[in-house]
Design a protein around this motif. Structure first.
Motif, PDB file in Angstrom:
ATOM      1  N   THR A  93      39.714  48.598  35.482  1.00 46.86           N
ATOM      2  CA  THR A  93      40.131  47.527  34.575  1.00 46.86           C
ATOM      3  C   THR A  93      40.123  46.177  35.276  1.00 46.86           C
ATOM      4  O   THR A  93      39.656  45.176  34.727  1.00 46.86           O
ATOM      5  CB  THR A  93      41.553  47.806  34.047  1.00 46.86           C
ATOM      6  OG1 THR A  93      41.530  48.998  33.267  1.00 46.86           O
ATOM      7  CG2 THR A  93      42.055  46.651  33.202  1.00 46.86           C
ATOM      8  N   ASP A  94      40.615  46.158  36.498  1.00 49.25           N
ATOM      9  CA  ASP A  94      40.789  44.904  37.239  1.00 49.25           C
ATOM     10  C   ASP A  94      39.697  44.758  38.302  1.00 49.25           C
ATOM     11  O   ASP A  94      39.977  44.523  39.477  1.00 49.25           O
ATOM     12  CB  ASP A  94      42.182  44.878  37.878  1.00 49.25           C
ATOM     13  CG  ASP A  94      42.498  43.532  38.522  1.00 49.25           C
ATOM     14  OD1 ASP A  94      41.974  42.512  38.051  1.00 49.25           O
ATOM     15  OD2 ASP A  94      43.269  43.516  39.502  1.00 49.25           O
ATOM     16  N   GLN A  95      38.449  44.852  37.873  1.00 45.47           N
ATOM     17  CA  GLN A  95      37.348  44.791  38.824  1.00 45.47           C
ATOM     18  C   GLN A  95      37.244  43.433  39.513  1.00 45.47           C
ATOM     19  O   GLN A  95      36.739  43.333  40.638  1.00 45.47           O
ATOM     20  CB  GLN A  95      36.034  45.126  38.121  1.00 45.47           C
ATOM     21  CG  GLN A  95      35.960  46.571  37.646  1.00 45.47           C
ATOM     22  CD  GLN A  95      34.612  46.924  37.029  1.00 45.47           C
ATOM     23  OE1 GLN A  95      33.645  46.184  37.158  1.00 45.47           O
ATOM     24  NE2 GLN A  95      34.557  48.060  36.368  1.00 45.47           N
ATOM     25  N   ASP A  96      37.724  42.372  38.849  1.00 44.97           N
ATOM     26  CA  ASP A  96      37.700  41.041  39.458  1.00 44.97           C
ATOM     27  C   ASP A  96      38.940  40.763  40.303  1.00 44.97           C
ATOM     28  O   ASP A  96      39.084  39.664  40.845  1.00 44.97           O
ATOM     29  CB  ASP A  96      37.575  39.966  38.373  1.00 44.97           C
ATOM     30  CG  ASP A  96      36.248  40.038  37.634  1.00 44.97           C
ATOM     31  OD1 ASP A  96      35.251  40.470  38.249  1.00 44.97           O
ATOM     32  OD2 ASP A  96      36.208  39.674  36.444  1.00 44.97           O
ATOM     33  N   LEU A  97      39.816  41.754  40.409  1.00 46.29           N
ATOM     34  CA  LEU A  97      41.010  41.673  41.256  1.00 46.29           C
ATOM     35  C   LEU A  97      41.867  40.452  40.929  1.00 46.29           C
ATOM     36  O   LEU A  97      42.294  39.692  41.798  1.00 46.29           O
ATOM     37  CB  LEU A  97      40.604  41.675  42.735  1.00 46.29           C
ATOM     38  CG  LEU A  97      39.764  42.875  43.194  1.00 46.29           C
ATOM     39  CD1 LEU A  97      39.331  42.716  44.638  1.00 46.29           C
ATOM     40  CD2 LEU A  97      40.545  44.181  43.004  1.00 46.29           C
ATOM     41  N   LYS A  98      42.129  40.274  39.629  1.00 48.53           N
ATOM     42  CA  LYS A  98      42.926  39.140  39.179  1.00 48.53           C
ATOM     43  C   LYS A  98      44.425  39.410  39.212  1.00 48.53           C
ATOM     44  O   LYS A  98      45.227  38.486  39.202  1.00 48.53           O
ATOM     45  CB  LYS A  98      42.502  38.737  37.765  1.00 48.53           C
ATOM     46  CG  LYS A  98      41.090  38.162  37.695  1.00 48.53           C
ATOM     47  CD  LYS A  98      40.738  37.741  36.274  1.00 48.53           C
ATOM     48  CE  LYS A  98      39.344  37.134  36.219  1.00 48.53           C
ATOM     49  NZ  LYS A  98      38.982  36.721  34.838  1.00 48.53           N
ATOM     50  N   VAL A  99      44.818  40.677  39.215  1.00 46.73           N
ATOM     51  CA  VAL A  99      46.232  41.025  39.304  1.00 46.73           C
ATOM     52  C   VAL A  99      46.767  40.549  40.650  1.00 46.73           C
ATOM     53  O   VAL A  99      46.077  40.604  41.671  1.00 46.73           O
ATOM     54  CB  VAL A  99      46.429  42.540  39.142  1.00 46.73           C
ATOM     55  CG1 VAL A  99      47.858  42.949  39.467  1.00 46.73           C
ATOM     56  CG2 VAL A  99      46.056  42.965  37.735  1.00 46.73           C
ATOM     57  N   PHE A 100      48.010  40.072  40.653  1.00 55.42           N
ATOM     58  CA  PHE A 100      48.607  39.528  41.871  1.00 55.42           C
ATOM     59  C   PHE A 100      48.438  40.479  43.055  1.00 55.42           C
ATOM     60  O   PHE A 100      48.797  41.650  42.976  1.00 55.42           O
ATOM     61  CB  PHE A 100      50.097  39.247  41.652  1.00 55.42           C
ATOM     62  CG  PHE A 100      50.822  38.810  42.897  1.00 55.42           C
ATOM     63  CD1 PHE A 100      50.635  37.535  43.403  1.00 55.42           C
ATOM     64  CD2 PHE A 100      51.657  39.679  43.571  1.00 55.42           C
ATOM     65  CE1 PHE A 100      51.294  37.124  44.559  1.00 55.42           C
ATOM     66  CE2 PHE A 100      52.314  39.286  44.720  1.00 55.42           C
ATOM     67  CZ  PHE A 100      52.129  38.006  45.218  1.00 55.42           C
ATOM     68  N   ALA A 101      47.857  39.947  44.144  1.00 50.23           N
ATOM     69  CA  ALA A 101      47.676  40.645  45.427  1.00 50.23           C
ATOM     70  C   ALA A 101      46.682  41.799  45.367  1.00 50.23           C
ATOM     71  O   ALA A 101      46.488  42.496  46.362  1.00 50.23           O
ATOM     72  CB  ALA A 101      49.009  41.131  45.988  1.00 50.23           C
ATOM     73  N   ALA A 102      46.008  41.985  44.218  1.00 51.40           N
ATOM     74  CA  ALA A 102      45.020  43.072  44.138  1.00 51.40           C
ATOM     75  C   ALA A 102      43.866  42.843  45.095  1.00 51.40           C
ATOM     76  O   ALA A 102      43.264  43.798  45.593  1.00 51.40           O
ATOM     77  CB  ALA A 102      44.509  43.210  42.705  1.00 51.40           C
ATOM     78  N   GLN A 131      49.435  44.710  56.382  1.00 49.21           N
ATOM     79  CA  GLN A 131      50.003  45.671  57.312  1.00 49.21           C
ATOM     80  C   GLN A 131      49.662  47.115  56.918  1.00 49.21           C
ATOM     81  O   GLN A 131      50.499  48.015  56.977  1.00 49.21           O
ATOM     82  CB  GLN A 131      51.514  45.463  57.449  1.00 49.21           C
ATOM     83  CG  GLN A 131      51.856  44.080  57.998  1.00 49.21           C
ATOM     84  CD  GLN A 131      53.254  43.971  58.554  1.00 49.21           C
ATOM     85  OE1 GLN A 131      53.917  44.964  58.815  1.00 49.21           O
ATOM     86  NE2 GLN A 131      53.713  42.741  58.761  1.00 49.21           N
ATOM     87  N   ASN A 132      48.420  47.293  56.488  1.00 50.91           N
ATOM     88  CA  ASN A 132      47.890  48.620  56.141  1.00 50.91           C
ATOM     89  C   ASN A 132      48.632  49.286  54.991  1.00 50.91           C
ATOM     90  O   ASN A 132      48.784  50.517  54.953  1.00 50.91           O
ATOM     91  CB  ASN A 132      47.904  49.543  57.366  1.00 50.91           C
ATOM     92  CG  ASN A 132      47.043  49.011  58.492  1.00 50.91           C
ATOM     93  OD1 ASN A 132      45.935  48.536  58.266  1.00 50.91           O
ATOM     94  ND2 ASN A 132      47.561  49.064  59.708  1.00 50.91           N
ATOM     95  N   SER A 133      49.066  48.474  54.039  1.00 50.93           N
ATOM     96  CA  SER A 133      49.801  49.004  52.895  1.00 50.93           C
ATOM     97  C   SER A 133      48.871  49.645  51.876  1.00 50.93           C
ATOM     98  O   SER A 133      47.705  49.261  51.741  1.00 50.93           O
ATOM     99  CB  SER A 133      50.596  47.887  52.218  1.00 50.93           C
ATOM    100  OG  SER A 133      51.598  47.391  53.082  1.00 50.93           O
ATOM    101  N   ALA A 134      49.418  50.616  51.133  1.00 50.36           N
ATOM    102  CA  ALA A 134      48.692  51.255  50.037  1.00 50.36           C
ATOM    103  C   ALA A 134      48.778  50.392  48.790  1.00 50.36           C
ATOM    104  O   ALA A 134      49.666  49.542  48.646  1.00 50.36           O
ATOM    105  CB  ALA A 134      49.300  52.625  49.749  1.00 50.36           C
ATOM    106  N   ALA A 135      47.864  50.595  47.858  1.00 51.88           N
ATOM    107  CA  ALA A 135      47.921  49.900  46.569  1.00 51.88           C
ATOM    108  C   ALA A 135      49.291  50.093  45.942  1.00 51.88           C
ATOM    109  O   ALA A 135      49.868  51.180  45.980  1.00 51.88           O
ATOM    110  CB  ALA A 135      46.833  50.439  45.642  1.00 51.88           C
ATOM    111  N   GLY A 136      49.801  49.016  45.377  1.00 48.12           N
ATOM    112  CA  GLY A 136      51.108  49.100  44.738  1.00 48.12           C
ATOM    113  C   GLY A 136      51.600  47.734  44.333  1.00 48.12           C
ATOM    114  O   GLY A 136      50.894  46.728  44.510  1.00 48.12           O
TER     115      GLY A 136
END
Length: 456
Positions: A23-32, A78-83
Protein backbone atom coordinates in the motif's frame (compact mmCIF):
# COMPACT_ATOMS: atom_id res chain seq x y z
CA UNK A 1 3.43 -22.14 24.19
CA UNK A 2 1.46 -19.81 21.92
CA UNK A 3 -2.31 -20.10 22.22
CA UNK A 4 -4.64 -20.29 19.21
CA UNK A 5 -5.77 -16.67 19.49
CA UNK A 6 -2.20 -15.38 19.52
CA UNK A 7 -1.21 -17.70 16.67
CA UNK A 8 -4.06 -16.34 14.55
CA UNK A 9 -3.04 -12.78 15.36
CA UNK A 10 0.56 -13.46 14.42
CA UNK A 11 -0.53 -14.77 11.03
CA UNK A 12 -2.77 -11.72 10.50
CA UNK A 13 0.08 -9.37 11.34
CA UNK A 14 2.39 -11.13 8.89
CA UNK A 15 -0.20 -10.72 6.12
CA UNK A 16 -0.86 -7.11 7.05
CA UNK A 17 2.83 -6.26 6.95
CA UNK A 18 2.85 -7.34 3.30
CA UNK A 19 -0.36 -5.40 2.56
CA UNK A 20 0.97 -2.28 4.28
CA UNK A 21 4.22 -2.45 2.34
CA UNK A 22 2.36 -2.83 -0.96
CA UNK A 23 0.00 0.00 0.00
CA UNK A 24 2.74 2.43 1.00
CA UNK A 25 5.16 1.80 -1.86
CA UNK A 26 6.19 5.48 -1.86
CA UNK A 27 6.97 5.25 1.87
CA UNK A 28 4.85 8.26 2.77
CA UNK A 29 3.86 6.96 6.21
CA UNK A 30 5.91 8.58 8.97
CA UNK A 31 9.40 6.98 9.22
CA UNK A 32 8.51 4.28 6.67
CA UNK A 33 11.49 5.38 4.61
CA UNK A 34 13.61 4.28 7.55
CA UNK A 35 12.16 0.86 8.33
CA UNK A 36 10.77 0.09 4.82
CA UNK A 37 8.41 -2.46 6.42
CA UNK A 38 11.30 -4.85 6.98
CA UNK A 39 11.31 -7.22 9.96
CA UNK A 40 14.38 -9.34 10.62
CA UNK A 41 14.73 -12.97 11.56
CA UNK A 42 12.90 -14.16 14.65
CA UNK A 43 14.74 -14.24 17.97
CA UNK A 44 16.13 -17.48 19.37
CA UNK A 45 14.31 -18.67 22.47
CA UNK A 46 17.62 -19.04 24.31
CA UNK A 47 18.42 -15.36 23.68
CA UNK A 48 15.04 -14.30 25.03
CA UNK A 49 15.42 -16.50 28.12
CA UNK A 50 18.93 -15.14 28.67
CA UNK A 51 17.65 -11.55 28.52
CA UNK A 52 14.96 -12.35 31.06
CA UNK A 53 17.53 -13.99 33.30
CA UNK A 54 20.01 -11.11 33.02
CA UNK A 55 17.43 -8.60 34.22
CA UNK A 56 15.39 -10.93 36.45
CA UNK A 57 12.18 -10.13 34.56
CA UNK A 58 9.48 -11.92 32.59
CA UNK A 59 8.71 -10.29 29.25
CA UNK A 60 5.00 -9.82 28.50
CA UNK A 61 3.74 -12.80 26.47
CA UNK A 62 2.45 -10.66 23.60
CA UNK A 63 5.80 -8.94 23.08
CA UNK A 64 7.67 -12.21 23.44
CA UNK A 65 5.45 -13.76 20.75
CA UNK A 66 6.37 -10.92 18.40
CA UNK A 67 10.08 -11.57 18.90
CA UNK A 68 9.80 -15.34 18.55
CA UNK A 69 7.28 -15.59 15.71
CA UNK A 70 7.33 -12.33 13.72
CA UNK A 71 10.83 -10.92 13.99
CA UNK A 72 13.55 -9.22 16.00
CA UNK A 73 15.08 -6.08 14.55
CA UNK A 74 15.37 -4.93 10.96
CA UNK A 75 16.97 -2.09 9.01
CA UNK A 76 15.53 1.04 10.62
CA UNK A 77 17.04 3.33 13.27
CA UNK A 78 19.48 1.30 15.39
CA UNK A 79 18.49 -1.83 13.46
CA UNK A 80 14.84 -1.57 14.44
CA UNK A 81 12.08 -3.69 12.91
CA UNK A 82 9.15 -2.16 11.04
CA UNK A 83 6.69 -0.66 13.46
CA UNK A 84 5.22 2.54 14.84
CA UNK A 85 7.56 5.53 14.66
CA UNK A 86 11.04 4.43 13.67
CA UNK A 87 10.22 0.84 14.48
CA UNK A 88 10.73 -1.72 17.23
CA UNK A 89 14.18 -1.97 18.81
CA UNK A 90 15.94 -5.35 18.70
CA UNK A 91 15.71 -7.16 22.02
CA UNK A 92 18.42 -6.07 24.42
CA UNK A 93 19.26 -2.88 22.52
CA UNK A 94 18.56 0.61 23.89
CA UNK A 95 17.75 -0.71 27.36
CA UNK A 96 19.28 2.44 28.85
CA UNK A 97 17.38 5.00 26.78
CA UNK A 98 15.59 6.39 29.83
CA UNK A 99 16.88 4.18 32.62
CA UNK A 100 20.38 5.50 32.16
CA UNK A 101 22.15 3.58 34.89
CA UNK A 102 21.65 0.28 36.69
CA UNK A 103 18.79 -1.11 34.56
CA UNK A 104 19.32 -4.44 36.35
CA UNK A 105 17.91 -2.74 39.45
CA UNK A 106 15.08 -0.70 37.96
CA UNK A 107 13.69 -2.90 35.16
CA UNK A 108 12.54 -5.56 37.62
CA UNK A 109 10.66 -3.06 39.81
CA UNK A 110 6.96 -2.36 39.40
CA UNK A 111 6.03 0.42 37.00
CA UNK A 112 4.97 3.56 38.88
CA UNK A 113 3.06 5.03 35.94
CA UNK A 114 -0.59 4.34 35.23
CA UNK A 115 -3.23 5.36 32.65
CA UNK A 116 -4.80 8.79 33.15
CA UNK A 117 -2.38 9.68 35.94
CA UNK A 118 -2.97 13.13 37.40
CA UNK A 119 -0.75 16.14 36.78
CA UNK A 120 -0.13 16.31 40.53
CA UNK A 121 1.08 12.70 40.60
CA UNK A 122 3.50 13.35 37.73
CA UNK A 123 4.78 16.56 39.32
CA UNK A 124 5.45 14.71 42.57
CA UNK A 125 7.24 11.91 40.74
CA UNK A 126 9.55 14.28 38.84
CA UNK A 127 9.99 16.96 41.53
CA UNK A 128 13.50 15.88 42.57
CA UNK A 129 14.70 16.53 39.01
CA UNK A 130 12.56 19.50 38.02
CA UNK A 131 13.22 21.53 41.17
CA UNK A 132 16.93 20.82 41.48
CA UNK A 133 18.98 22.86 39.01
CA UNK A 134 22.23 21.56 40.48
CA UNK A 135 21.40 17.86 40.49
CA UNK A 136 24.44 15.66 39.87
CA UNK A 137 24.60 13.20 37.00
CA UNK A 138 24.49 10.32 39.45
CA UNK A 139 21.41 11.65 41.24
CA UNK A 140 19.71 12.45 37.91
CA UNK A 141 20.26 8.89 36.71
CA UNK A 142 18.92 7.47 39.96
CA UNK A 143 15.81 9.65 39.83
CA UNK A 144 15.23 8.73 36.19
CA UNK A 145 15.45 5.05 37.13
CA UNK A 146 12.80 5.58 39.78
CA UNK A 147 10.48 7.46 37.41
CA UNK A 148 10.66 4.91 34.59
CA UNK A 149 11.16 1.76 36.66
CA UNK A 150 9.62 -1.36 35.18
CA UNK A 151 9.50 0.05 31.64
CA UNK A 152 11.49 -1.35 28.69
CA UNK A 153 12.22 1.07 25.82
CA UNK A 154 10.98 -0.62 22.63
CA UNK A 155 11.05 2.15 20.01
CA UNK A 156 11.31 5.84 19.27
CA UNK A 157 9.21 8.43 17.48
CA UNK A 158 12.26 10.66 17.12
CA UNK A 159 13.76 13.41 19.28
CA UNK A 160 12.90 12.75 22.93
CA UNK A 161 9.80 10.61 22.29
CA UNK A 162 9.88 6.89 23.02
CA UNK A 163 7.58 3.91 23.26
CA UNK A 164 7.96 1.92 26.46
CA UNK A 165 6.62 -1.51 27.40
CA UNK A 166 5.44 -2.01 30.97
CA UNK A 167 7.17 -5.09 32.36
CA UNK A 168 5.75 -5.34 35.86
CA UNK A 169 2.80 -4.29 37.95
CA UNK A 170 -0.90 -3.87 37.32
CA UNK A 171 -0.46 -2.63 33.75
CA UNK A 172 2.10 -5.19 32.59
CA UNK A 173 2.09 -5.53 28.80
CA UNK A 174 0.73 -2.02 28.07
CA UNK A 175 2.61 0.39 25.80
CA UNK A 176 3.27 3.85 27.22
CA UNK A 177 4.46 6.96 25.37
CA UNK A 178 7.39 8.62 27.13
CA UNK A 179 8.94 12.05 26.53
CA UNK A 180 12.45 12.38 27.96
CA UNK A 181 11.81 16.11 28.40
CA UNK A 182 9.41 14.87 31.06
CA UNK A 183 6.05 15.81 29.67
CA UNK A 184 3.51 13.57 31.37
CA UNK A 185 3.52 10.05 29.79
CA UNK A 186 0.33 8.58 28.41
CA UNK A 187 -0.73 4.99 27.84
CA UNK A 188 -1.95 3.69 24.50
CA UNK A 189 -5.45 2.25 24.44
CA UNK A 190 -4.55 -1.36 23.68
CA UNK A 191 -4.01 -3.85 26.50
CA UNK A 192 -1.01 -5.59 24.91
CA UNK A 193 1.85 -5.17 22.45
CA UNK A 194 0.41 -7.17 19.55
CA UNK A 195 -2.91 -5.31 19.60
CA UNK A 196 -1.02 -2.00 19.57
CA UNK A 197 1.23 -3.16 16.72
CA UNK A 198 -1.69 -4.51 14.67
CA UNK A 199 -3.59 -1.26 15.04
CA UNK A 200 -0.58 0.57 13.59
CA UNK A 201 -0.87 -1.60 10.49
CA UNK A 202 -4.64 -1.15 10.26
CA UNK A 203 -4.22 2.63 10.26
CA UNK A 204 -1.97 2.38 7.20
CA UNK A 205 -4.12 0.05 5.09
CA UNK A 206 -6.91 1.71 3.02
CA UNK A 207 -10.59 1.17 3.73
CA UNK A 208 -11.27 -0.44 0.34
CA UNK A 209 -8.83 -3.27 1.09
CA UNK A 210 -10.44 -3.77 4.48
CA UNK A 211 -13.85 -4.10 2.85
CA UNK A 212 -12.50 -6.68 0.40
CA UNK A 213 -10.84 -8.72 3.16
CA UNK A 214 -13.12 -8.21 6.18
CA UNK A 215 -11.85 -11.25 8.07
CA UNK A 216 -8.48 -9.55 8.47
CA UNK A 217 -9.81 -6.29 9.88
CA UNK A 218 -12.30 -7.10 12.63
CA UNK A 219 -9.92 -6.85 15.53
CA UNK A 220 -8.59 -3.35 16.25
CA UNK A 221 -9.95 0.17 16.41
CA UNK A 222 -7.81 0.94 13.39
CA UNK A 223 -9.88 -1.45 11.26
CA UNK A 224 -12.76 -0.72 8.91
CA UNK A 225 -15.16 2.10 9.72
CA UNK A 226 -18.04 -0.36 9.79
CA UNK A 227 -16.28 -2.52 12.37
CA UNK A 228 -15.27 0.51 14.47
CA UNK A 229 -18.86 1.74 14.55
CA UNK A 230 -20.02 -1.69 15.68
CA UNK A 231 -17.56 -1.50 18.56
CA UNK A 232 -18.58 2.08 19.29
CA UNK A 233 -22.25 1.32 19.66
CA UNK A 234 -21.65 -1.82 21.71
CA UNK A 235 -19.20 -0.13 24.10
CA UNK A 236 -20.35 0.92 27.55
CA UNK A 237 -17.38 3.15 28.37
CA UNK A 238 -16.44 6.49 26.88
CA UNK A 239 -12.75 5.54 26.56
CA UNK A 240 -13.55 2.86 23.98
CA UNK A 241 -15.97 5.16 22.17
CA UNK A 242 -13.39 7.95 21.95
CA UNK A 243 -10.70 5.56 20.74
CA UNK A 244 -13.06 4.27 18.07
CA UNK A 245 -13.76 7.79 16.89
CA UNK A 246 -10.03 8.48 16.84
CA UNK A 247 -9.63 5.45 14.61
CA UNK A 248 -12.22 6.84 12.19
CA UNK A 249 -10.58 10.27 12.27
CA UNK A 250 -7.31 8.79 11.00
CA UNK A 251 -8.96 7.47 7.81
CA UNK A 252 -8.25 9.21 4.52
CA UNK A 253 -11.91 9.07 3.51
CA UNK A 254 -15.14 7.46 4.65
CA UNK A 255 -18.38 6.64 2.89
CA UNK A 256 -21.65 8.55 3.01
CA UNK A 257 -23.54 6.03 5.16
CA UNK A 258 -21.11 6.18 8.15
CA UNK A 259 -21.27 9.98 7.96
CA UNK A 260 -25.07 9.81 8.18
CA UNK A 261 -24.74 7.59 11.23
CA UNK A 262 -22.21 9.91 12.84
CA UNK A 263 -24.33 12.98 12.17
CA UNK A 264 -27.29 11.35 13.88
CA UNK A 265 -25.06 10.36 16.80
CA UNK A 266 -23.73 13.93 17.05
CA UNK A 267 -27.24 15.20 17.73
CA UNK A 268 -27.69 12.67 20.53
CA UNK A 269 -24.29 13.00 22.18
CA UNK A 270 -22.54 15.55 24.36
CA UNK A 271 -19.17 16.43 25.83
CA UNK A 272 -15.95 14.89 24.50
CA UNK A 273 -17.80 12.42 22.26
CA UNK A 274 -19.84 15.12 20.56
CA UNK A 275 -16.71 17.21 20.02
CA UNK A 276 -14.84 14.28 18.48
CA UNK A 277 -17.73 13.52 16.12
CA UNK A 278 -17.79 17.18 15.06
CA UNK A 279 -14.09 16.93 14.28
CA UNK A 280 -14.77 13.89 12.08
CA UNK A 281 -17.64 15.61 10.28
CA UNK A 282 -15.49 18.67 9.63
CA UNK A 283 -12.68 16.58 8.18
CA UNK A 284 -14.82 14.50 5.86
CA UNK A 285 -17.77 16.77 5.01
CA UNK A 286 -17.28 20.42 5.87
CA UNK A 287 -20.60 21.57 4.41
CA UNK A 288 -22.46 19.01 6.49
CA UNK A 289 -20.53 20.10 9.59
CA UNK A 290 -20.90 23.85 9.04
CA UNK A 291 -24.17 24.49 10.94
CA UNK A 292 -22.95 22.36 13.83
CA UNK A 293 -19.67 24.26 13.88
CA UNK A 294 -21.54 27.56 14.06
CA UNK A 295 -23.59 26.28 16.96
CA UNK A 296 -20.55 24.76 18.70
CA UNK A 297 -18.65 28.06 18.45
CA UNK A 298 -20.89 29.32 21.26
CA UNK A 299 -19.37 26.60 23.43
CA UNK A 300 -15.76 26.55 22.24
CA UNK A 301 -14.26 28.93 19.70
CA UNK A 302 -10.92 27.18 20.02
CA UNK A 303 -12.23 23.78 18.91
CA UNK A 304 -14.11 25.29 15.98
CA UNK A 305 -11.16 27.39 14.83
CA UNK A 306 -8.87 24.37 15.10
CA UNK A 307 -11.17 22.05 13.16
CA UNK A 308 -11.66 24.57 10.37
CA UNK A 309 -7.94 25.34 10.12
CA UNK A 310 -6.92 21.68 10.18
CA UNK A 311 -9.44 20.37 7.69
CA UNK A 312 -11.05 23.23 5.77
CA UNK A 313 -8.71 26.20 5.79
CA UNK A 314 -9.88 27.05 2.29
CA UNK A 315 -13.21 27.93 3.90
CA UNK A 316 -11.68 30.31 6.45
CA UNK A 317 -13.61 33.28 5.05
CA UNK A 318 -16.82 31.67 6.27
CA UNK A 319 -15.66 32.56 9.78
CA UNK A 320 -14.88 36.26 9.42
CA UNK A 321 -18.17 37.41 10.94
CA UNK A 322 -17.84 34.89 13.78
CA UNK A 323 -14.36 36.22 14.55
CA UNK A 324 -15.52 39.83 14.49
CA UNK A 325 -18.53 39.19 16.69
CA UNK A 326 -16.52 37.20 19.21
CA UNK A 327 -13.34 39.29 19.30
CA UNK A 328 -14.16 40.67 22.73
CA UNK A 329 -14.63 37.14 24.08
CA UNK A 330 -11.22 35.81 23.05
CA UNK A 331 -9.04 35.80 26.14
CA UNK A 332 -6.74 32.79 25.84
CA UNK A 333 -3.67 32.78 23.61
CA UNK A 334 -4.32 29.47 21.85
CA UNK A 335 -7.76 30.55 20.65
CA UNK A 336 -6.31 33.84 19.49
CA UNK A 337 -3.47 32.09 17.64
CA UNK A 338 -5.91 29.96 15.64
CA UNK A 339 -8.00 33.06 15.03
CA UNK A 340 -4.98 34.69 13.38
CA UNK A 341 -4.28 31.54 11.35
CA UNK A 342 -7.77 31.73 9.85
CA UNK A 343 -7.48 35.46 9.19
CA UNK A 344 -4.22 34.94 7.29
CA UNK A 345 -5.92 32.35 5.09
CA UNK A 346 -8.58 34.91 4.07
CA UNK A 347 -6.15 37.19 2.18
CA UNK A 348 -7.73 40.30 3.65
CA UNK A 349 -6.46 43.28 5.59
CA UNK A 350 -7.25 42.03 9.07
CA UNK A 351 -5.23 44.73 10.84
CA UNK A 352 -8.16 46.49 12.46
CA UNK A 353 -9.31 43.19 13.96
CA UNK A 354 -5.87 42.45 15.37
CA UNK A 355 -4.84 45.87 16.69
CA UNK A 356 -6.94 45.76 19.91
CA UNK A 357 -5.14 42.56 20.90
CA UNK A 358 -1.78 44.35 20.96
CA UNK A 359 -2.96 45.94 24.20
CA UNK A 360 -4.17 42.69 25.77
CA UNK A 361 -2.91 41.93 29.27
CA UNK A 362 -1.93 38.41 28.14
CA UNK A 363 1.69 38.58 26.96
CA UNK A 364 1.31 35.64 24.57
CA UNK A 365 -1.69 37.28 22.90
CA UNK A 366 0.30 40.49 22.36
CA UNK A 367 3.13 38.46 20.84
CA UNK A 368 0.77 36.69 18.43
CA UNK A 369 -0.91 39.98 17.57
CA UNK A 370 2.33 41.72 16.60
CA UNK A 371 3.45 38.66 14.67
CA UNK A 372 0.16 38.67 12.74
CA UNK A 373 0.46 42.39 11.98
CA UNK A 374 3.95 41.73 10.68
CA UNK A 375 2.50 39.41 8.03
CA UNK A 376 0.40 42.18 6.43
CA UNK A 377 1.41 43.77 3.16
CA UNK A 378 0.31 47.18 4.46
CA UNK A 379 1.88 46.87 7.89
CA UNK A 380 3.55 50.29 7.50
CA UNK A 381 0.07 51.75 8.07
CA UNK A 382 0.31 50.59 11.69
CA UNK A 383 3.48 52.43 12.74
CA UNK A 384 1.90 53.84 15.90
CA UNK A 385 0.85 50.36 16.96
CA UNK A 386 4.34 48.99 16.37
CA UNK A 387 5.84 51.86 18.36
CA UNK A 388 3.67 50.84 21.28
CA UNK A 389 5.11 47.34 20.93
CA UNK A 390 8.66 48.69 20.98
CA UNK A 391 7.86 50.32 24.32
CA UNK A 392 6.19 47.22 25.80
CA UNK A 393 7.38 46.13 29.25
CA UNK A 394 7.88 42.55 27.96
CA UNK A 395 11.18 41.73 26.26
CA UNK A 396 9.45 39.00 24.26
CA UNK A 397 6.99 41.54 22.85
CA UNK A 398 9.82 43.94 21.95
CA UNK A 399 11.63 41.06 20.25
CA UNK A 400 8.64 40.02 18.12
CA UNK A 401 7.80 43.65 17.28
CA UNK A 402 11.30 44.18 15.93
CA UNK A 403 10.92 41.06 13.81
CA UNK A 404 7.48 42.17 12.61
CA UNK A 405 8.95 45.48 11.39
CA UNK A 406 11.09 43.71 8.80
CA UNK A 407 10.85 45.73 5.58
CA UNK A 408 9.47 48.87 7.25
CA UNK A 409 11.93 51.77 6.92
CA UNK A 410 10.25 54.71 8.61
CA UNK A 411 12.26 57.53 10.16
CA UNK A 412 9.75 57.78 12.99
CA UNK A 413 11.03 54.49 14.31
CA UNK A 414 14.61 55.67 14.87
CA UNK A 415 14.08 57.43 18.19
CA UNK A 416 12.42 54.31 19.55
CA UNK A 417 15.20 52.13 18.20
CA UNK A 418 17.64 54.44 20.00
CA UNK A 419 15.75 54.04 23.27
CA UNK A 420 15.95 50.25 22.90
CA UNK A 421 19.70 50.43 22.23
CA UNK A 422 20.12 52.49 25.39
CA UNK A 423 17.87 50.22 27.45
CA UNK A 424 19.78 47.09 26.38
CA UNK A 425 23.54 47.82 26.51
CA UNK A 426 24.19 44.06 26.16
CA UNK A 427 22.28 41.35 24.33
CA UNK A 428 19.19 40.02 26.03
CA UNK A 429 16.41 37.86 24.59
CA UNK A 430 17.82 38.35 21.05
CA UNK A 431 16.70 41.97 21.08
CA UNK A 432 19.95 43.54 19.87
CA UNK A 433 20.43 41.10 17.01
CA UNK A 434 16.93 41.95 15.75
CA UNK A 435 17.46 45.65 16.39
CA UNK A 436 20.58 45.58 14.23
CA UNK A 437 18.63 43.95 11.39
CA UNK A 438 16.13 46.83 11.52
CA UNK A 439 18.92 49.44 11.70
CA UNK A 440 20.96 48.06 8.81
CA UNK A 441 18.91 49.80 6.05
CA UNK A 442 19.60 53.10 7.84
CA UNK A 443 23.34 52.40 7.93
CA UNK A 444 23.28 52.17 11.72
CA UNK A 445 23.93 49.66 14.52
CA UNK A 446 22.86 49.44 18.15
CA UNK A 447 26.09 51.29 19.02
CA UNK A 448 26.11 54.02 16.37
CA UNK A 449 22.48 54.95 16.84
CA UNK A 450 23.26 56.11 20.36
CA UNK A 451 25.46 58.84 18.87
CA UNK A 452 22.89 60.39 16.54
CA UNK A 453 20.24 62.95 17.33
CA UNK A 454 16.68 61.88 16.69
CA UNK A 455 13.48 63.91 16.83
CA UNK A 456 12.06 64.02 20.33
Amino acid sequence: MTDQKTSSQIERIKKKLVIAKNTDQDLKVFAASSHKYVVGEVAEIDAVLQFESDYNIGLPDSYKSFLLHIGNGGKSYQNSAAGPGYGIFPLGKNVEEFIYANPEKYLKEDCKLYPNMSDDFWEDLTRNIEENDEISNEDFEEESGKIYSGILPIGTQGCTYYYGLVLNGEFKGRVVNVDLDRQKPFFTFESNFLDWYERWLDEIIPENIMINEPDLFQYTLGGSVTYILEVYFSAHDNETKIEGLNGILKKEKIALEPLDILEAEYKLSSGAIQKKILQILTKFDYQRAFPYLVDFSKESLLDVFQFVFWYAKGKSSDWLDVIKSNADNISDDETFSFCTYLLKEMNINYGDIIVPFTFNENENIRISAYYALGQLQNKSNYIDVFIAGLKDHSNRVIHITLQALDGVEDQRLLKHYKLIAEKFPVEKDYILVNLNHRLKPFGLTNKTIKKITTDS
